[in-house]
Scaffold this motif. Structure first.
Motif, PDB file in Angstrom:
ATOM      1  N   THR A   1       0.836  -1.205   0.000  1.00 34.94           N
ATOM      2  CA  THR A   1       0.000   0.000   0.000  1.00 34.94           C
ATOM      3  C   THR A   1       0.869   1.252   0.000  1.00 34.94           C
ATOM      4  OG1 THR A   1      -1.806  -1.136   1.128  1.00 34.94           O
ATOM      5  CG2 THR A   1      -1.774   1.270   1.272  1.00 34.94           C
ATOM      6  N   ASP A   2       1.932   1.238   0.797  1.00 36.83           N
ATOM      7  CA  ASP A   2       2.852   2.385   0.817  1.00 36.83           C
ATOM      8  C   ASP A   2       3.520   2.582  -0.544  1.00 36.83           C
ATOM      9  OD1 ASP A   2       2.224   2.914   3.451  1.00 36.83           O
ATOM     10  OD2 ASP A   2       4.017   1.914   4.252  1.00 36.83           O
ATOM     11  N   LEU A   3       3.903   1.474  -1.203  1.00 37.36           N
ATOM     12  CA  LEU A   3       4.502   1.584  -2.537  1.00 37.36           C
ATOM     13  C   LEU A   3       3.508   2.129  -3.554  1.00 37.36           C
ATOM     14  CD1 LEU A   3       6.625  -1.691  -2.792  1.00 37.36           C
ATOM     15  CD2 LEU A   3       7.461   0.653  -2.543  1.00 37.36           C
ATOM     16  N   ILE A   4       2.251   1.719  -3.446  1.00 38.13           N
ATOM     17  CA  ILE A   4       1.215   2.229  -4.348  1.00 38.13           C
ATOM     18  C   ILE A   4       1.036   3.727  -4.126  1.00 38.13           C
ATOM     19  CG2 ILE A   4      -1.268   2.192  -4.846  1.00 38.13           C
ATOM     20  CD1 ILE A   4      -1.128  -0.875  -4.236  1.00 38.13           C
ATOM     21  N   ARG A   5       0.970   4.148  -2.869  1.00 37.00           N
ATOM     22  CA  ARG A   5       0.811   5.582  -2.544  1.00 37.00           C
ATOM     23  C   ARG A   5       1.994   6.405  -3.070  1.00 37.00           C
ATOM     24  NH1 ARG A   5      -1.074   4.507   3.475  1.00 37.00           N
ATOM     25  NH2 ARG A   5      -3.276   4.132   3.055  1.00 37.00           N
ATOM     26  N   ALA A   6       3.183   5.812  -3.036  1.00 37.16           N
ATOM     27  CA  ALA A   6       4.373   6.513  -3.525  1.00 37.16           C
ATOM     28  C   ALA A   6       4.447   6.512  -5.052  1.00 37.16           C
ATOM     29  CB  ALA A   6       5.627   5.859  -2.937  1.00 37.16           C
TER      30      ALA A   6
ATOM     31  N   CYS B   1       5.012   3.842  -6.877  1.00 40.52           N
ATOM     32  CA  CYS B   1       6.014   2.862  -7.318  1.00 40.52           C
ATOM     33  C   CYS B   1       5.429   1.493  -7.635  1.00 40.52           C
ATOM     34  CB  CYS B   1       7.093   2.705  -6.250  1.00 40.52           C
ATOM     35  SG  CYS B   1       8.056   4.207  -6.001  1.00 40.52           S
ATOM     36  N   ALA B   2       4.181   1.269  -7.321  1.00 41.10           N
ATOM     37  CA  ALA B   2       3.547  -0.027  -7.595  1.00 41.10           C
ATOM     38  C   ALA B   2       2.119   0.223  -8.049  1.00 41.10           C
ATOM     39  CB  ALA B   2       3.550  -0.902  -6.341  1.00 41.10           C
ATOM     40  N   THR B   3       1.572  -0.755  -8.706  1.00 41.18           N
ATOM     41  CA  THR B   3       0.191  -0.674  -9.159  1.00 41.18           C
ATOM     42  C   THR B   3      -0.675  -1.545  -8.259  1.00 41.18           C
ATOM     43  OG1 THR B   3       0.485  -2.479 -10.709  1.00 41.18           O
ATOM     44  CG2 THR B   3       0.869  -0.264 -11.539  1.00 41.18           C
ATOM     45  N   ASP B   4      -1.944  -1.285  -8.228  1.00 44.84           N
ATOM     46  CA  ASP B   4      -2.840  -2.042  -7.351  1.00 44.84           C
ATOM     47  C   ASP B   4      -3.480  -3.251  -8.040  1.00 44.84           C
ATOM     48  OD1 ASP B   4      -4.465  -0.602  -9.023  1.00 44.84           O
ATOM     49  OD2 ASP B   4      -5.724   0.232  -7.443  1.00 44.84           O
ATOM     50  N   HIS B   5      -2.933  -3.701  -9.126  1.00 41.39           N
ATOM     51  CA  HIS B   5      -3.469  -4.902  -9.785  1.00 41.39           C
ATOM     52  C   HIS B   5      -2.403  -5.928  -9.990  1.00 41.39           C
ATOM     53  CE1 HIS B   5      -2.206  -2.257 -13.064  1.00 41.39           C
ATOM     54  NE2 HIS B   5      -1.962  -3.332 -13.781  1.00 41.39           N
TER      55      HIS B   5
END
Length: 74
Positions: A63-68, A70-74
């Motif tokens: 979740t932190d990576l998505i917020r930054a 740097c990552a996708t949620d799928h």
């Protein structure tokens, strides 16, 4: 050491295509090729939690990576 390598490989799978992870002696560095401030540092403890932490700890990390960005949620 093998756990940290496994963590870096696993992180590569969830990172956005424009991000790259590099292992360092003190943790890891995520480089984001699209940003003006393109680096996100992670301590060795964070890298280890990604591998051996609970599902909740991993979910929080992702979740932190998505917020930054740097990552996708799928």
């Amino acid at each position: 050491m093998a756990e940290e390598t496994d963590a870096l490989v696993a992180m590569t799978r969830i990172l956005s295509p424009h991000c790259h992870v590099t292992g360092m002696s003190s943790g890891a560095l995520i480089a984001d090729c699209r940003r003006r401030t393109p680096f996100l540092g992670m301590t060795t403890t964070h890298v280890q939690k990604f591998v051996v932490g609970s599902a909740e700890e991993r979910a929080e990390f992702v979740t932190d990576l998505i917020r930054a960005g740097c990552a996708t949620d799928h």
